[in-house]
Motif scaffolding. Structure first.
Motif, short mmCIF file in Angstrom:
data_model
loop_
_atom_site.label_atom_id
_atom_site.label_comp_id
_atom_site.label_asym_id
_atom_site.label_seq_id
_atom_site.Cartn_x
_atom_site.Cartn_y
_atom_site.Cartn_z
N VAL A 8 -2.94 20.62 -26.19
CA VAL A 8 -3.80 20.59 -27.62
C VAL A 8 -4.04 21.69 -27.85
N SER A 9 -4.60 22.95 -27.29
CA SER A 9 -4.55 24.15 -27.54
C SER A 9 -3.68 24.90 -28.24
N SER A 10 -2.66 24.74 -27.24
CA SER A 10 -1.18 25.59 -27.92
C SER A 10 -0.63 25.03 -29.38
N HIS A 11 -1.26 24.16 -29.61
CA HIS A 11 -0.51 23.49 -30.90
C HIS A 11 -1.04 23.76 -31.96
N PRO A 12 0.72 23.78 -32.90
CA PRO A 12 0.16 25.04 -34.68
C PRO A 12 -0.71 24.85 -35.07
N LEU A 13 -1.30 23.49 -35.16
CA LEU A 13 -3.18 23.45 -36.17
C LEU A 13 -4.23 23.48 -35.06
N ALA A 14 -3.79 23.52 -34.33
CA ALA A 14 -5.11 24.19 -33.28
C ALA A 14 -6.14 25.23 -34.02
N ALA A 15 -5.28 26.15 -34.25
CA ALA A 15 -6.61 27.21 -35.68
C ALA A 15 -6.72 26.25 -36.62
N TYR A 16 -6.28 24.71 -37.02
CA TYR A 16 -6.70 24.32 -37.92
C TYR A 16 -8.02 22.92 -37.92
N GLY A 17 -8.49 23.29 -36.43
CA GLY A 17 -9.21 22.10 -36.09
C GLY A 17 -8.94 20.93 -34.89
N TRP A 18 -7.22 21.36 -34.68
CA TRP A 18 -6.69 19.72 -34.38
C TRP A 18 -7.41 19.96 -32.77
N THR A 243 -14.52 31.05 -60.44
CA THR A 243 -12.71 31.60 -60.69
C THR A 243 -12.96 30.91 -60.51
N THR A 244 -13.27 29.83 -59.10
CA THR A 244 -12.82 29.03 -58.14
C THR A 244 -13.06 27.72 -58.60
N THR A 245 -12.02 26.99 -58.87
CA THR A 245 -11.59 25.60 -59.48
C THR A 245 -11.11 24.78 -58.66
N THR A 246 -10.37 24.33 -57.11
CA THR A 246 -9.94 23.88 -56.72
C THR A 246 -10.86 24.07 -55.22
N ARG A 247 -11.16 22.96 -54.51
CA ARG A 247 -11.87 23.22 -52.72
C ARG A 247 -10.25 23.63 -51.94
N ASN A 248 -10.37 24.64 -51.51
CA ASN A 248 -9.03 25.30 -51.09
C ASN A 248 -9.37 25.46 -49.17
N LEU A 249 -9.13 25.40 -48.63
CA LEU A 249 -8.84 25.21 -47.10
C LEU A 249 -8.91 26.52 -46.49
N LEU A 250 -8.95 28.07 -45.76
CA LEU A 250 -8.27 28.96 -45.78
C LEU A 250 -8.49 29.32 -44.38
N PRO A 251 -7.57 29.48 -43.02
CA PRO A 251 -7.50 29.72 -41.89
C PRO A 251 -8.52 31.71 -41.97
N LEU A 252 -9.16 31.66 -40.89
CA LEU A 252 -9.98 33.02 -40.08
C LEU A 252 -9.82 33.49 -39.47
N PRO A 253 -9.65 34.77 -39.50
CA PRO A 253 -8.86 35.32 -38.79
C PRO A 253 -9.47 35.07 -37.54
N ASP A 254 -9.95 34.81 -36.54
CA ASP A 254 -11.07 35.30 -35.22
C ASP A 254 -11.30 33.57 -35.20
N GLY A 255 -10.45 33.00 -35.77
CA GLY A 255 -10.66 31.18 -35.83
C GLY A 255 -11.32 30.34 -36.35
N GLY A 256 -11.25 29.03 -36.84
CA GLY A 256 -11.59 28.82 -36.69
C GLY A 256 -11.14 28.66 -38.63
N VAL A 257 -11.47 27.87 -39.51
CA VAL A 257 -11.17 27.16 -41.07
C VAL A 257 -12.76 27.64 -42.10
N LEU A 258 -12.61 28.09 -43.18
CA LEU A 258 -13.10 27.96 -44.00
C LEU A 258 -12.74 27.07 -45.93
N ILE A 259 -13.84 26.01 -46.21
CA ILE A 259 -13.48 25.60 -47.28
C ILE A 259 -14.24 26.29 -48.42
N ASP A 260 -13.14 27.33 -49.06
CA ASP A 260 -14.04 27.83 -50.64
C ASP A 260 -14.40 26.33 -51.50
N THR A 261 -15.72 26.38 -52.31
CA THR A 261 -15.83 25.64 -53.36
C THR A 261 -16.13 26.12 -54.71
#
Length: 374
Positions: A8-18, A243-261
């Motif tokens: 699980v920890s090495s899965h490609p989606l782990a950086a997105y919270g898998w 300037t932001t018109t949609t909600r976007n999920l962005l990966p963070l460099p040190d792990g984790g993701v950010l949803i901008d609204t």
């Protein structure tokens, strides 16, 4: 396809919270050759989903429910068709762990999900304009109700050069946000950004606030790249231009993701009674000493909350803000729950009767006195 716990920890989606929890939830769909993925953007019935094979475009037609609370949202984990399917569809949503919900402007009082499966709700408030503490409390009520940990970020700190003034502003927000971390940042200069990144960690965070609060600038600073467009705010009122018109999920460099609204003009409560109580936790503490267990802290005798206001232990602004949010939340709940609606009506009638009795007392006669002769 099933992924073992060790991988699980090495899965490609782990950086997105898998994690193992999502793997377990997905197990029934893996035998159907579907792929797990996380929604990074939704746009007009279509969505972008990041999968182990990269980002794919998928149609949400098969998961369009009657309940607006179950539509596909940024942050959702989903099962999508495998490669080779044309078109590709989102086949199902995995059960959400948390959801940030506000009420819409619809007369039907529907809820709108802004982000799903969020660990931290980052409320951005600009120091370029007068702080609206009531708005801070409103955001925090929704954040607590969502199940996420709130964080308040005071942006554009460079526009308050006087450290004493800045300290007082921070103190005001801290007093309005019990149990919530409060940070000051200047995203353009990078000040405070690392502290925020360390606080939100490697989970999922949603960035919330009004247009012009500096969310896109802060998102760029956290991501470490100009991923979001930024425009200057208007000088006259400090408001932005969406300037932001949609909600976007962005990966963070040190792990984790950010949803901008996008900037939120309105943040109506949606069944957030628990969240309101948590924002105003000190009122609940005072209320334990009220004479009546159902005291509304208005005109009832023996009210410990109003006594705290009179003695300077509780700011009147806090009590008024609490009353406002409680009334608003009751109206929202009453529109969808007939039993609550009946209870609100009964309470309203009781208050009317109390008001009439108080009026009679002020005029020098109680209900036991006969009316004066005409």
């Amino acid at each position: 396809m099933h992924f073992s716990s060790s991988s699980v920890s090495s899965h490609p989606l782990a950086a997105y919270g898998w994690d193992e929890g999502w793997e377990t939830e997905f197990l029934p769909y893996s035998v159907q050759s579907l792929l797990p993925g996380r929604v990074v953007r939704v746009d007009r019935g279509m969505c972008d989903v990041v999968t182990e094979a990269g980002v794919v475009r998928a149609d949400t037609e098969f998961v369009v429910p009657r309940d607006p609370m179950k539509v596909v949202c940024t942050g959702d984990w989903v099962a999508v068709d495998p490669a080779g399917s044309d078109p590709r569809y989102v086949r199902t949503l995995l059960p959400r762990r948390t959801a940030f919900v506000r009420s819409t402007s619809s007369k039907r009082s529907e809820g709108q999900i802004l982000a799903a499966n969020v660990d931290h709700a980052v409320v951005a408030m600009s120091l370029a304009v007068d702080l609206d503490l009531g708005r801070v409390e409103r955001f925090l009520a929704l954040a607590w109700e969502s199940g996420a940990q709130p964080v308040v970020v005071l942006t554009k700190a460079d526009l308050v050069p006087d450290p004493v003034t800045l300290s007082h502003l921070v103190e005001d927000v801290v007093a309005s946000a019990p149990g919530v971390p409060v940070l000051t940042v200047c995203a353009r200069e990078g000040e405070g950004v690392q502290e925020l990144a360390a606080l939100i960690g490697r989970g999922t965070s949603v960035l919330l606030g009004a247009s012009g609060a500096g969310k896109s600038t802060l998102a760029n600073a956290l991501v470490g790249d100009d991923v979001m467009d930024v425009q200057a705010t208007r000088d006259m009122d400090g408001k932005g231009r969406h300037t932001t018109t949609t909600r976007n999920l962005l990966p963070l460099p040190d792990g984790g993701v950010l949803i901008d609204t996008p900037g939120l003009r309105g943040v109506g409560l949606w069944d957030a009674g628990g969240g309101v109580g948590q924002v105003f936790s000190e009122i609940a503490e005072f209320a334990r000493d009220c004479r009546f267990h159902d005291c509304a802290h208005d005109a009832e005798p023996g009210c410990a909350v109003r006594a705290a206001v009179d003695e300077g232990e509780l700011p009147l602004r806090r009590l008024e803000s609490y009353r406002k949010l409680v009334r608003e939340n009751q109206r929202i709940v009453a529109k969808s729950d007939a039993r609550v609606r009946a209870g609100v009506r009964q309470d309203w009638k009781r208050r009317q009767a109390e008001g009439r009795a108080a009026g009679e007392a002020k005029r020098g006669r109680g209900p036991w006195w006969p009316a004066p002769p005409r």
